[in-house]
Motif scaffolding. Structure first.
Motif, PDB file in Angstrom:
ATOM      1  N   HIS A  34      70.780 -80.942 -87.540  1.00  0.00           N
ATOM      2  CA  HIS A  34      71.264 -82.013 -86.682  1.00  0.00           C
ATOM      3  C   HIS A  34      72.377 -82.789 -87.387  1.00  0.00           C
ATOM      4  N   SER A  55      75.524 -80.939 -87.292  1.00  0.00           N
ATOM      5  CA  SER A  55      76.183 -80.940 -85.989  1.00  0.00           C
ATOM      6  C   SER A  55      76.852 -82.278 -85.727  1.00  0.00           C
ATOM      7  N   GLN A  56      76.373 -83.321 -86.431  1.00  0.00           N
ATOM      8  CA  GLN A  56      76.944 -84.644 -86.205  1.00  0.00           C
ATOM      9  C   GLN A  56      78.220 -84.874 -87.015  1.00  0.00           C
ATOM     10  N   VAL A 107      71.425 -77.670 -81.206  1.00  0.00           N
ATOM     11  CA  VAL A 107      72.177 -78.800 -81.756  1.00  0.00           C
ATOM     12  C   VAL A 107      73.694 -78.596 -81.772  1.00  0.00           C
ATOM     13  N   PHE A 108      74.131 -77.360 -81.837  1.00  0.00           N
ATOM     14  CA  PHE A 108      75.580 -77.181 -81.905  1.00  0.00           C
ATOM     15  C   PHE A 108      76.162 -77.000 -80.507  1.00  0.00           C
ATOM     16  N   TYR A 166      81.025 -73.669 -79.448  1.00  0.00           N
ATOM     17  CA  TYR A 166      80.925 -72.986 -80.734  1.00  0.00           C
ATOM     18  C   TYR A 166      80.115 -71.704 -80.572  1.00  0.00           C
ATOM     19  N   TYR A 216      82.795 -74.270 -88.682  1.00  0.00           N
ATOM     20  CA  TYR A 216      81.484 -73.832 -88.201  1.00  0.00           C
ATOM     21  C   TYR A 216      81.367 -72.321 -88.299  1.00  0.00           C
TER      22      TYR A 216
END
Lengths: 813, 297
Positions: free
Chosen positions: A227, A230-231, A271-272, A276, A240
């Protein structure tokens, strides 16, 4: 020292007690720590905080309880952090503090303190954030105990998450770049995952299940890292794709742990950003096929496809991206590969995957029917190795699979283009196949889909095989639930209405196709399936006829040809004759069923249609068939009565017959009437027959004499019936029949039949009155009322004062 | 009290004041009694100078045969009475009388003090300034004041890392690495332990710093070992491939440089002892000698 690893954790009660003790001790040490903080005594503060943190060294608490303890110390550490901050303001350097806390003899308290100081250190910017973070994440290796390590690293993750050298964060620049931040989080993630996976090996094998449950409770500690990744603002697609994903997947694949692989894959997907995923499909899917065989890959992939399809739906311009990266082919390859690799995957899993893929395809590439077919084809391939599917779960999934295109397109015709669709249905067992067939029909009904081509009809019936005919695997009809069977067959019957085309030739072909299939259905089904087919054909006849009327010239030119080739049903140009031939065959098969009454009705229906088309021989043929059916098949007296009435009713309206044919038929009909078993039935049939000789239509037969003949005969029969009644029952029957005949008399009288005179009517009325007064007669109020109202009618007519009244005048009531 | 005792025992109070006593670095030394005292610190070749104060007891007069100050370097083992390896004398006064507060300046210039003061388990090496007021009767008045000697040494010319693979066959194989084999007293030990094979359930791992003091020679050698530090490096059971970092700050521990064969009397050596403890509390360890030295501050 509590850091021995026990054989499983103590019982719940003990847990509570242990936790309470530990919390009390934390409280105790925290008290002294606070006092040291208040006195600005760094050494004491460190000493007591280390003692407090020493409580976290326990191995006796279950992860859940350990968490409570952790939270408690976490709060206390916040105080310490504030103190460290103050301390640096008082002139103590961060570097000094950073070293000072490392003197703690026990590794766990030391590292908690180090992280806490590290947090202050980074914030002060006295050292580059990346250096501190790197050091912290390295040093944390000292904790190899899974639970303690997880919590420590989770603490590290917690305190560092607002201090990462993310793009545009205050720590970026000299503190490091986003690459460093990513590296840090990845490393912490990797280590945490290792610890988490290792947890399952701690303790005795018999408690493995319980341990897995506890482990599952800790999964979010690990997932948190993803997480955080991803932030990070600085993680763009390139990063990525090139760094984050490969590293994470490497860890996921290499850990070889079912629980972790499933959870982490799910995490990655959740989360991504979808964008992507779309751009890294290769990598992501590649990992899927490398997971442990026991991992629930299907759910993972389903979720991925689900997300992607939602993403595709979000904006139309995204769709181009999907095509650009060849999302579909990649996904479908991945599905095939995963199924190949995971030998042990149950069938239901494989089907589930296909369902997911299909759902994706339908959502993203709804216009690519070939894709849809391809997915189904892949599923067929898998099923081919299996034969009939007996697994109920798999069956359920197959139904979902098959229903999906129906729901999406709302149009069976589209689905019929899918060549692999019927192939999948073949793998279903009888019952399920039927259910599916019902679903298909219901879909047709609901959406009002017309199936307009014969080959489509052919394909459709392939799908509906189990409903339309008996096949190898099916139970005999007797075993079927009567009600279910009826319902199914009614559905099939309704379906016939949807097989229609404006073009007559095509329509005829459709009918032939349908009939071909229906005829395989056996006697029990024909009763349901043929009537709608017959009416459908009749509709076609009427349409043809209308066209002929509109196009008289055509008819003339075509007629000679038709004569020659009338036996060939496939002939391109269609005529009513051909349809009637078709009808004749169809209804014939019904009478063979046997369903004679139904056949009779249909014959008559057809005859009437032929009548409308002015096709005398055909109409005659139908009547002949009707009569044959009556003679040979209908033996029940009640059915006979009904049939006679039907025959007479139909015959009365026929205008196509020449005198000869008509005589033959009327004669036959009258003959049947007189031969009915019960006298009242006879009587009624005979007086009904009178109508055959009196047709009100223009140019109709109006043979008054024969009408009278019929009525007289009816009267005779009524008399006979009366006498029979008085003999057998000791009393005469009701005079109903007489009243009914009187009404007939009145009808013809009014319609100008010269043979019906006032005198005859007068006589009949008197007869009835006498009969009614006779002692033998059973009193029946309804009959009285019937008679009374008849008389009232006569009186009314007399008073009307027009032509009819004059005629009535002579009758006395 | 002292005063009264002085009446019977000592007719005067003697004290030594070092020339730069206020500014000189002090060392905290633990006495056998458990108390800590602060002592001034000198190094070899330092000039030790100052004043001796003799204050006679009130109303007393001291007849003496002369006043002298001696500087001893003394090695004391617990069993024998001690051995002086250095002895310097300065006469402060000719025989006479002291009837009032008297001050004698003194100076030992560039004194060779090759050995450091040391306070070990069995061995003590100390430096003492002894003031003697000679008398026939009663006996001489003697005052000892100790000072501490620390000698720095230049950094060793060659420092090698310690790297070693040890193990028990099919049970445990580790590779450990300490960044150096020679450390100064405020150094940081950096290193790592790499687990090549782990078949036992390890509970934790720690690094011990041990001091070995050996006295005597040949068959009479007596060895005394003390563990000065226990530093936990790892908590829990590692798996193959794990690498555990070591970072240990030495300044917190009461270490001395390594002493090799001091005056043929004793040696002090330091060892790092890596200890792994398994769940059954069995200890697996590997000891490595390291050389300690004192760096110029």
């Amino acid at each position: 020292m509590q850091n021995s690893i026990p054989d499983g954790f103590p019982s719940t009660n003990d847990q509570e007690k242990l936790l309470a003790d530990a919390l009390a001790l934390v409280q105790h040490h925290a008290f002294y720590m606070h006092r040291a903080l208040d006195n600005n005594n760094l050494q004491d503060a460190l000493k007591f905080s280390a003692q407090m943190l020493g409580e976290l060294r326990t191995s006796k608490l279950s992860p859940q309880k350990y968490y409570e303890l952790y939270m408690k110390t976490f709060d206390e550490l916040r105080m310490l952090e504030v103190f460290f901050k103050e301390e640096t303001k008082r002139g103590c350097t961060n570097a000094y503090l950073y070293e000072e806390v490392q003197h703690a003899g026990n590794v766990l308290p030391r590292l908690y303190l180090l992280c806490t100081v590290g947090s202050v250190y980074i914030r002060s910017k006295e050292a580059p954030a990346k250096e501190v973070l790197k050091d912290l994440v390295e040093m944390c290796r000292g904790i190899q105990h899974p639970v303690r390590g997880l919590f420590l690293r989770s603490y590290l993750s917690q305190i560092s998450k607002d201090k990462l050298t993310d793009a545009a964060s205050e720590f970026e620049g000299c503190g490091g770049t986003v690459v460093d931040a990513v590296e840090f989080v990845l490393q912490n993630f990797t280590e945490m995952n290792k610890l988490w996976v290792r947890m399952q090996h701690q303790g005795p094998a018999k408690e493995k299940e319980k341990r897995e449950k506890e482990r599952s409770e800790l999964r979010d500690l690990v997932g948190k890292n993803l997480h955080v990744l991803s932030q990070l603002e600085g993680v763009d697609l390139d990063m990525y794709r090139d760094i984050v994903l490969p590293r994470v997947l490497e860890q996921v694949v290499n850990c070889k742990d079912e629980l972790a692989q499933y959870y982490l894959m799910d995490c990655i997907i959740q989360v991504f950003p979808d964008e992507y995923h779309l751009q890294t499909l290769d990598t992501l899917l590649g990992a899927c096929s490398q997971l442990q065989p026991s991992v629930d890959v299907k759910t993972v992939m389903s979720q991925l496809m689900d997300r992607l399809s939602v993403y595709a739906a979000s904006a139309p311009e995204v769709l181009a991206e999907f095509s650009q990266v060849e999302a579909f082919s990649k996904l479908s390859e991945a599905v095939i590969k995963v199924i190949e690799v995971q030998q042990d995957m149950p069938l239901v899993g494989a089907v589930c995957l296909h369902v997911a893929l299909l759902t994706f395809t339908l959502r993203v590439h709804a216009d690519r029917l070939d894709y849809v077919d391809q997915v189904l084809g892949a599923c067929v391939k898998k099923l081919n190795g299996v034969g009939k599917v007996n697994d109920s779960k798999a069956t359920k999934q197959i139904i979902t699979l098959l229903s999906a295109p129906l729901e999406k397109y709302n149009n069976v015709v589209t689905v019929l283009n899918l060549t692999n669709y019927p192939k999948i249905m073949e793998h279903l067992d009888y019952g399920t196949n039927k259910i599916m067939a019902v679903v298909i029909i219901q879909s047709i009904m609901k959406n009002g889909t017309f199936i307009m081509e014969a080959d489509k009809v052919e394909a459709l019936f392939q799908l509906l095989k189990e409903l339309v005919q008996d096949s190898d695997g099916s139970p005999t009809l007797d075993e079927l639930d009567e009600e279910d069977f009826m319902e199914e067959q009614n559905l099939v019957a309704r379906l016939v209405q949807m097989l229609t085309n404006e073009d007559n030739d095509e329509m005829f072909k459709i009918l032939i196709t349908a009939k071909k299939h229906f005829q395989k259905g056996g006697s029990k089904r024909l009763g349901y399936s043929l009537p709608p087919l017959v009416f459908s054909a009749l509709k076609l006849v009427r349409r043809l006829q209308e066209q002929d009327k509109n196009n008289e010239v055509d008819k003339v030119t075509f007629s000679p040809q038709e004569q020659g080739s009338s036996t060939e049903a496939d002939e391109a140009n269609i005529s009513p004759q051909k349809v009637f031939q078709f009808l004749l065959q169809t209804v014939d098969s019904l009478s063979a069923v046997p369903a004679p009454e139904l056949a009779l009705r249909l014959y008559l229906q057809c005859a009437e249609a032929a009548n409308d088309c002015d096709l005398e021989p055909i109409a005659y043929e139908f009547f002949t068939q009707a009569f044959v059916t009556y003679e040979e098949e209908i033996s029940d007296s009640k059915a006979q009565v009904t049939s006679i009435h039907l025959i007479v009713g139909t015959l009365q309206r026929m205008h196509v017959f020449g005198v000869e044919n008509r005589d033959t038929l009327t004669h036959k009909a009258t003959g049947y009437s007189a031969k009915l078993l019960k006298k009242p039935d006879q009587c009624r049939a005979v007086y009904v027959c009178s109508h055959l000789f009196w047709i009100e239509d223009e140019g109709g037969v109006q043979d008054g004499e024969r009408v009278l003949l019929c009525l007289k005969r009816a009267l005779r029969i009524a008399n006979a019936a009366q006498q029979m009644a008085s003999v057998t029952k000791g009393s005469g029957g009701p005079v109903t029949l007489f009243v009914e005949i009187l009404n007939k008399y009145l009808y013809y009288f009014e319609h100008g039949n010269q043979h019906i005179t006032n005198a005859v009517i007068q006589g009949l009325i008197e007869l009835i009155v006498t009969e009614m007064q006779s002692e033998n007669t059973t009193q029946d109020p309804t009959v009285d009322a019937f008679f009374a109202s008849t008389l009232r009618y006569i009186r009314f007519q007399k008073q009307k004062g027009d032509g009819v009244a004059e005629r009535y005048a002579a009758i006395e009531v | 009290m002292n005063y009264i005792v002085g009446v019977f025992k000592q007719p005067c109070v003697i004290s030594v004041k070092f020339a730069d006593g206020d500014t000189r670095k002090q060392a905290t030394v633990k006495k056998e009694t458990g108390q800590s005292v602060e002592l001034p610190v000198f190094s070899s070749k330092d000039t030790i100078s100052g004043e001796v104060h003799i204050v006679p007891a009130y109303g007393k007069k001291i007849d003496h045969l002369g006043v002298k100050i001696e500087l001893f370097g003394q090695i004391g083992l617990s069993l024998d009475r001690g051995y002086d390896f250095t002895s310097l004398v300065r006469e402060l006064d000719i025989p006479g009388e002291i009837y009032q507060h008297k001050v004698y300046p003194f100076e030992f210039s560039a004194v060779e003090m090759p050995y450091e003061s040391y306070n070990g388990a069995r061995v003590k090496l100390r430096y003492v300034l002894r003031v003697t007021v000679g008398r026939n009767f009663p006996s001489n008045i003697i005052h000892d004041s100790e000072f501490w000697v620390r000698n720095t040494s230049p950094p060793p010319e060659k420092i090698n890392p310690i790297k070693m693979e040890v193990g028990i066959e099919d049970c445990l194989h580790i590779e450990f690495e300490y960044s150096k084999d020679k450390y100064h007293l405020t150094d940081v030990v950096i290193g790592k332990i790499y687990f090549l094979l782990v078949r036992i359930k390890i509970k934790h791992m720690e690094l011990e710093i041990r001091r070995r003091e050996s006295t005597g020679s040949g068959a009479n050698t007596i060895v005394e070992t003390e563990t000065l530090a226990k530093f936990e490096l790892m908590d829990g059971a590692p798996v193959r491939g794990e690498s555990i970092p070591i970072r240990l700050f030495l300044k917190n521990y009461d270490l001395t440089p390594t002493y090799r064969n001091i005056n043929n009397k004793f040696s002090v050596k330091y060892f790092f002892n890596l200890v792994l403890v398994d769940e059954e509390d069995r200890r697996y360890f590997k000891q490595q000698e390291v050389t300690m030295y004192r760096l110029d501050p």
